[in-house]
Scaffold this motif. Structure first.
Motif, PDB file in Angstrom:
ATOM      1  N   THR A  78       0.663  -1.084  -0.198  1.00 18.22           N
ATOM      2  CA  THR A  78      -0.395  -0.237  -0.051  1.00 18.22           C
ATOM      3  C   THR A  78       0.935   1.079   0.413  1.00 18.22           C
ATOM      4  N   GLY A  79       1.719   0.786   0.065  1.00 19.20           N
ATOM      5  CA  GLY A  79       2.957   2.365   0.249  1.00 19.20           C
ATOM      6  C   GLY A  79       3.258   2.544   1.453  1.00 19.20           C
ATOM      7  N   ASP A  80       2.588   1.678   2.634  1.00 21.05           N
ATOM      8  CA  ASP A  80       2.749   1.878   4.336  1.00 21.05           C
ATOM      9  C   ASP A  80       3.395   0.616   4.567  1.00 21.05           C
ATOM     10  N   ILE A  81       4.936   0.617   4.641  1.00 19.03           N
ATOM     11  CA  ILE A  81       5.859  -0.820   4.423  1.00 19.03           C
ATOM     12  C   ILE A  81       5.260  -1.476   6.622  1.00 19.03           C
ATOM     13  N   ARG A  82       4.996   0.030   7.429  1.00 18.21           N
ATOM     14  CA  ARG A  82       4.354  -0.889   8.365  1.00 18.21           C
ATOM     15  C   ARG A  82       3.177  -1.446   8.515  1.00 18.21           C
ATOM     16  N   ALA A  83       2.837  -0.468   7.549  1.00  9.21           N
ATOM     17  CA  ALA A  83       0.803  -1.183   7.649  1.00  9.21           C
ATOM     18  C   ALA A  83       0.343  -2.886   6.794  1.00  9.21           C
ATOM     19  N   ASP A  84       1.783  -2.657   6.155  1.00  5.76           N
ATOM     20  CA  ASP A  84       2.063  -3.653   4.912  1.00  5.76           C
ATOM     21  C   ASP A  84       2.324  -4.945   5.693  1.00  5.76           C
ATOM     22  N   LEU A  85       2.992  -4.781   6.558  1.00 13.53           N
ATOM     23  CA  LEU A  85       4.120  -6.030   7.922  1.00 13.53           C
ATOM     24  C   LEU A  85       2.896  -6.079   8.570  1.00 13.53           C
ATOM     25  N   THR A 138      11.229  -2.378  -1.657  1.00 14.14           N
ATOM     26  CA  THR A 138      10.862  -1.653  -2.150  1.00 14.14           C
ATOM     27  C   THR A 138      10.362  -0.500  -1.338  1.00 14.14           C
ATOM     28  N   ALA A 139      10.352  -0.829   0.091  1.00 18.12           N
ATOM     29  CA  ALA A 139      10.578   0.163   1.221  1.00 18.12           C
ATOM     30  C   ALA A 139      11.740   0.406   1.522  1.00 18.12           C
ATOM     31  N   VAL A 141      14.577   1.098  -1.193  1.00 11.41           N
ATOM     32  CA  VAL A 141      14.446   2.239  -1.776  1.00 11.41           C
ATOM     33  C   VAL A 141      13.861   3.538  -1.674  1.00 11.41           C
ATOM     34  N   ASN A 142      12.314   3.462  -1.265  1.00 13.85           N
ATOM     35  CA  ASN A 142      11.195   4.675  -0.560  1.00 13.85           C
ATOM     36  C   ASN A 142      12.172   5.802  -0.262  1.00 13.85           C
ATOM     37  N   GLY A 143      12.313   5.049   0.662  1.00 18.85           N
ATOM     38  CA  GLY A 143      13.149   5.573   1.952  1.00 18.85           C
ATOM     39  C   GLY A 143      12.237   5.568   3.600  1.00 18.85           C
ATOM     40  N   GLU A 144      11.616   4.373   3.542  1.00 19.91           N
ATOM     41  CA  GLU A 144      10.878   4.090   5.057  1.00 19.91           C
ATOM     42  C   GLU A 144      11.711   3.308   5.387  1.00 19.91           C
ATOM     43  N   LEU A 145      12.846   3.106   5.334  1.00 17.14           N
ATOM     44  CA  LEU A 145      13.179   1.761   6.014  1.00 17.14           C
ATOM     45  C   LEU A 145      15.036   2.491   5.927  1.00 17.14           C
ATOM     46  N   ARG A 146      15.928   2.213   6.876  1.00 18.19           N
ATOM     47  CA  ARG A 146      17.276   2.530   6.829  1.00 18.19           C
ATOM     48  C   ARG A 146      18.378   1.980   5.434  1.00 18.19           C
ATOM     49  N   ILE A 181       6.425  -5.965  17.967  1.00 20.76           N
ATOM     50  CA  ILE A 181       6.739  -6.286  17.378  1.00 20.76           C
ATOM     51  C   ILE A 181       7.404  -6.046  16.504  1.00 20.76           C
ATOM     52  N   LEU A 182       6.518  -5.549  15.693  1.00 23.04           N
ATOM     53  CA  LEU A 182       7.009  -4.561  14.890  1.00 23.04           C
ATOM     54  C   LEU A 182       7.341  -2.736  15.167  1.00 23.04           C
ATOM     55  N   ASN A 183       7.295  -2.810  15.973  1.00 22.81           N
ATOM     56  CA  ASN A 183       7.257  -1.117  17.041  1.00 22.81           C
ATOM     57  C   ASN A 183       9.452  -1.840  17.244  1.00 22.81           C
ATOM     58  N   VAL A 184       9.125  -2.752  17.842  1.00 19.07           N
ATOM     59  CA  VAL A 184      10.867  -2.988  18.185  1.00 19.07           C
ATOM     60  C   VAL A 184      11.638  -3.021  16.533  1.00 19.07           C
TER      61      VAL A 184
END
Length: 194
Positions: A78-85, A138-139, A141-146, A181-184
């Motif tokens: 959806t373009g939001d890695i955290r929500a998708d995970l 993908t995330a 490349v989009n700058g959502e992750l280090r 888990i995802l917050n951590v």
């Protein structure tokens, strides 16, 4: 003029009956107690019909799991890695809680001593890891992750606790477990702020 039955349709009906019978039996009595003979009896086919398509009960159940995963645990984008995970890990959690979870647990145990189960489990896990890594890439490349995050390690860190909890069954997975888990995880994966 009478019509001849379509043998392809009959074969597909038998195939579906076998997959359903195998899944139901395994969920009811466990992997070890499920036999090709019992699957055949429940599906209303001969053992030779099963062996025509699959070399073992593990192969039948692996096909069931492949289909279950395809329909319930795809990876959204959806373009939001955290929500998708969160959506995807919640779907995996639901799959584990369904009768497919008992089948998967049996296959994981069988994979320790059965080559067909081991190869099939490995293939299903490789597909899942590839899908997760691709979405994380993908995330990234989009700058959502280090940019320097090790994505293979990230997949292990995200899914490892879920598998650990589910396989050991020490206690039920608490509500909101994957969100925590995802917050951590995201504390370490978020791009660094200067």
């Amino acid at each position: 003029m009478s019509r001849q039955p379509d043998p392809n349709r009959r074969s597909e009906q038998a195939r579906q009956a076998i997959l359903s019978a195998a899944a139901d039996l395994c969920a009811e009595v466990g992997f070890a107690a499920t036999t090709v003979e019992a699957i055949a009896a429940r599906a209303g086919v001969g053992k030779q019909t099963i062996y025509r398509w699959w070399p073992s009960k593990a192969a039948v159940l692996l096909e069931h799991m492949q289909r279950a995963r395809e329909t319930s645990a795809d990876f959204p984008d959806t373009g939001d890695i955290r929500a998708d995970l969160l959506a995807q890990t919640t779907a995996v959690e639901a799959l584990f809680a369904s009768h497919s979870g008992a089948i998967w647990r049996g296959l994981l145990i069988a994979a320790q001593s059965d080559d067909i189960a081991a190869d099939g489990v490995r293939a299903l896990l490789e597909k899942a890891v590839t899908d997760a890594t691709k979405r994380l890439s993908t995330a990234q490349v989009n700058g959502e992750l280090r940019a320097d995050a090790d994505l293979d390690m990230a997949v292990e860190i995200i899914y490892g606790p879920l598998y650990h909890h589910w396989l050991l069954r020490a206690r039920p997975v608490p509500n909101g477990y994957m969100k925590e888990i995802l917050n951590v995880v995201f504390d370490g994966l978020n791009p660094r702020r200067h």
